[in-house]
Design a protein around this motif. Structure first.
Motif, PDB file in Angstrom:
ATOM      1  N   ARG A  47      32.374   6.318  35.304  1.00 21.42           N
ATOM      2  CA  ARG A  47      32.478   5.003  35.919  1.00 21.42           C
ATOM      3  C   ARG A  47      33.851   4.756  36.547  1.00 21.42           C
ATOM      4  NH1 ARG A  47      28.367   1.540  33.802  1.00 21.42           N
ATOM      5  NH2 ARG A  47      27.149   2.616  32.220  1.00 21.42           N
ATOM      6  N   THR A  48      34.666   5.802  36.666  1.00 21.93           N
ATOM      7  CA  THR A  48      36.049   5.616  37.074  1.00 21.93           C
ATOM      8  C   THR A  48      36.305   6.260  38.422  1.00 21.93           C
ATOM      9  OG1 THR A  48      36.744   5.562  34.759  1.00 21.93           O
ATOM     10  CG2 THR A  48      38.443   6.032  36.381  1.00 21.93           C
ATOM     11  N   ASP A 204      21.071  11.470  40.930  1.00 26.26           N
ATOM     12  CA  ASP A 204      21.486  11.739  42.297  1.00 26.26           C
ATOM     13  C   ASP A 204      22.627  12.764  42.287  1.00 26.26           C
ATOM     14  OD1 ASP A 204      22.349  11.764  44.883  1.00 26.26           O
ATOM     15  OD2 ASP A 204      22.485   9.591  45.100  1.00 26.26           O
ATOM     16  N   PRO A 205      22.357  14.006  42.675  1.00 28.20           N
ATOM     17  CA  PRO A 205      23.411  15.031  42.625  1.00 28.20           C
ATOM     18  C   PRO A 205      24.489  14.832  43.679  1.00 28.20           C
ATOM     19  CG  PRO A 205      21.460  15.921  43.686  1.00 28.20           C
ATOM     20  CD  PRO A 205      21.096  14.545  43.205  1.00 28.20           C
ATOM     21  N   ASP A 206      24.219  13.994  44.666  1.00 21.70           N
ATOM     22  CA  ASP A 206      25.182  13.769  45.750  1.00 21.70           C
ATOM     23  C   ASP A 206      26.167  12.646  45.444  1.00 21.70           C
ATOM     24  OD1 ASP A 206      23.942  15.760  47.301  1.00 21.70           O
ATOM     25  OD2 ASP A 206      22.447  14.322  48.020  1.00 21.70           O
ATOM     26  N   SER A 207      25.930  11.915  44.359  1.00 24.13           N
ATOM     27  CA  SER A 207      26.823  10.812  43.994  1.00 24.13           C
ATOM     28  C   SER A 207      27.875  11.300  43.012  1.00 24.13           C
ATOM     29  CB  SER A 207      26.024   9.665  43.363  1.00 24.13           C
ATOM     30  OG  SER A 207      26.906   8.654  42.898  1.00 24.13           O
ATOM     31  N   ILE A 208      29.103  10.813  43.171  1.00 20.29           N
ATOM     32  CA  ILE A 208      30.158  11.168  42.220  1.00 20.29           C
ATOM     33  C   ILE A 208      29.975  10.437  40.900  1.00 20.29           C
ATOM     34  CG2 ILE A 208      31.814  11.684  44.033  1.00 20.29           C
ATOM     35  CD1 ILE A 208      33.138   8.992  43.470  1.00 20.29           C
ATOM     36  N   ASP A 277      27.663  -0.972  48.602  1.00 19.34           N
ATOM     37  CA  ASP A 277      28.571   0.179  48.622  1.00 19.34           C
ATOM     38  C   ASP A 277      28.729   0.678  47.191  1.00 19.34           C
ATOM     39  OD1 ASP A 277      30.777   1.920  48.731  1.00 19.34           O
ATOM     40  OD2 ASP A 277      31.706   0.807  50.358  1.00 19.34           O
ATOM     41  N   GLU A 278      28.360   1.944  46.940  1.00 21.68           N
ATOM     42  CA  GLU A 278      28.423   2.453  45.568  1.00 21.68           C
ATOM     43  C   GLU A 278      29.850   2.550  45.034  1.00 21.68           C
ATOM     44  OE1 GLU A 278      28.661   7.325  45.836  1.00 21.68           O
ATOM     45  OE2 GLU A 278      26.747   6.409  45.308  1.00 21.68           O
ATOM     46  N   SER A 279      30.859   2.530  45.911  1.00 21.62           N
ATOM     47  CA  SER A 279      32.244   2.588  45.428  1.00 21.62           C
ATOM     48  C   SER A 279      32.608   1.340  44.631  1.00 21.62           C
ATOM     49  CB  SER A 279      33.220   2.760  46.598  1.00 21.62           C
ATOM     50  OG  SER A 279      33.263   1.595  47.412  1.00 21.62           O
ATOM     51  N   TYR A 280      31.853   0.251  44.826  1.00 24.25           N
ATOM     52  CA  TYR A 280      32.103  -0.971  44.054  1.00 24.25           C
ATOM     53  C   TYR A 280      31.913  -0.715  42.553  1.00 24.25           C
ATOM     54  CZ  TYR A 280      31.878  -3.802  48.359  1.00 24.25           C
ATOM     55  OH  TYR A 280      32.111  -4.353  49.589  1.00 24.25           O
ATOM     56  N   PHE A 281      31.084   0.263  42.218  1.00 23.07           N
ATOM     57  CA  PHE A 281      30.809   0.588  40.816  1.00 23.07           C
ATOM     58  C   PHE A 281      32.095   0.962  40.086  1.00 23.07           C
ATOM     59  CE2 PHE A 281      29.407   3.847  37.656  1.00 23.07           C
ATOM     60  CZ  PHE A 281      28.595   3.043  36.873  1.00 23.07           C
ATOM     61  N   ALA A 282      32.862   1.905  40.659  1.00 25.92           N
ATOM     62  CA  ALA A 282      34.105   2.337  40.039  1.00 25.92           C
ATOM     63  C   ALA A 282      35.197   1.281  40.172  1.00 25.92           C
ATOM     64  CB  ALA A 282      34.574   3.651  40.648  1.00 25.92           C
ATOM     65  N   LEU A 283      35.240   0.603  41.315  1.00 27.67           N
ATOM     66  CA  LEU A 283      36.237  -0.448  41.491  1.00 27.67           C
ATOM     67  C   LEU A 283      36.072  -1.530  40.428  1.00 27.67           C
ATOM     68  CD1 LEU A 283      36.166  -0.807  45.382  1.00 27.67           C
ATOM     69  CD2 LEU A 283      38.021   0.166  44.005  1.00 27.67           C
TER      70      LEU A 283
END
Length: 340
Positions: A47-48, A204-208, A277-283
């Motif tokens: 999650r980071t 999803d293998p393409d997601s970090i 935007d999936e980057s919101y997850f880590a943010l």
């Protein structure tokens, strides 16, 4: 990943690491050999963000000999990476746990949003099960099933071992358990209501982010089915449409409702992983969301609520239906929109 509370029993604390620090140990699998340390650790923390991961490594990463490690180091197969960090201050969580049903065998709670149900790397004491155990120290209490931290609504807790065994079997078999959710979505599904989505799911293998799911594209994808019914539509004065959708789970895959609704172009309001935007997850996990991000998400959590569970009572077999009212945050958001 293994998190150790009594680190001195397993690893020597390196010089300069404060006494009482908590150590997390990560064993490098053969397939990860040669990867940069920051990429490997990010895959484990899940999650980071990478930026946050690099900061963590610079402050806390060591090998088993006590040698400092750095973000651009390359990891080796079967190497153990240690993160020595100060005991964490857990984020405060909602502590009001309304009881929806209780008898000598079964307890049903209306779980508030943002309360984890069980201990995780980020939450240990501030979880539903820990709060209940602290309030009822002499009782047998165990979770019958799970819902996401941000999801509100009905959750069942077994109070006896016999109930625990039976209720978990009921959830595994699923044919006698009906679970209904309410979601507020960006946009209105174009399908005639009610409708059904029967698309398989897989990681999803393409997601970090190693918890993210997608519609299955391989033979190993898991079957998944959700029934949907649009129960209301509203809009902003500027015209943006929203829907209140009833979601009936026929299977119980990870993030099933969220992925299926995203597939129709109608993700759930506030969803940081399947929304804009999936980057919101880590943010969000790192506490780095800006006002602009929060405005785009519209709600601080995804607007998903476990509204109703129907099942035979695990001990008596009598029909049992438990409902949780729409929580204030979702109700207020819905009422803030215009009818139409």
């Amino acid at each position: 990943m293994t998190r150790l509370q009594n680190a001195a029993e397993f690893y020597a604390r390196p010089p300069g690491v404060p006494e009482g620090s908590v150590v997390s140990a990560f064993r490098v699998p053969p397939e990860a050999a040669g990867a940069r340390l920051d990429l490997f650790i990010q895959s484990q923390l899940r999650r980071t963000s990478r930026t946050r991961t690099q900061k963590i490594i610079k402050l806390s990463a060591y090998d088993e000999s006590g040698r400092r490690l750095w973000p651009n180091d390359r990891v080796r197969a079967d190497q153990t990476i240690l993160l020595w960090r100060p005991p964490w201050d857990e984020t405060e969580v909602p502590r009001d746990l309304p009881i929806l049903h209780e008898d000598e065998h079964l307890l049903a709670i209306d779980k508030p949003a943002m309360l984890p149900v069980h201990p995780t790397a980020r939450y240990y004491k501030n979880t539903l099960i820990k709060l209940l155990q602290a309030a009822r120290p002499k009782e047998f209490l165990t979770l019958a099933h799970r819902i996401d931290r941000e999801t509100s609504g009905v959750i069942l807790i077994a109070k006896t071992r016999a109930c625990d065994v039976t209720v978990k079997r009921l959830f595994e078999e699923r044919d006698q358990v009906n679970k209904s959710y309410l979601a507020i979505t960006w946009g209105v599904p174009s399908e005639l209501s009610p409708f059904r989505c029967e698309l398989p799911l897989e990681l999803d293998p393409d997601s970090i982010y190693k918890v993210k799911m997608r519609i299955g594209q391989t033979a190993d994808a898991l079957t998944a089915a959700t029934g949907f019914e649009v129960v209301g539509t509203r809009r902003r004065p500027t015209g943006e449409p929203y829907a209140l959708v009833r979601c009936a789970l026929e299977t119980g895959r990870q993030h099933q409702i969220r992925v299926h609704l995203q597939t129709y172009g109608t993700p759930i309001v506030g969803d940081k992983l399947y929304g804009p935007d999936e980057s919101y997850f880590a943010l969000h996990a790192d506490g780095e969301l800006t006002d602009e991000h929060r405005a785009r998400l519209e709600l601080p959590r995804h607007a998903l609520h476990a509204a109703r569970i129907e099942l035979p009572h695990p001990i008596t077999g009598d029909p049992l239906a438990i409902e949780a009212p729409l929580p204030a945050d979702m109700a207020e958001f819905w009422e803030s929109l215009e009818s139409g």
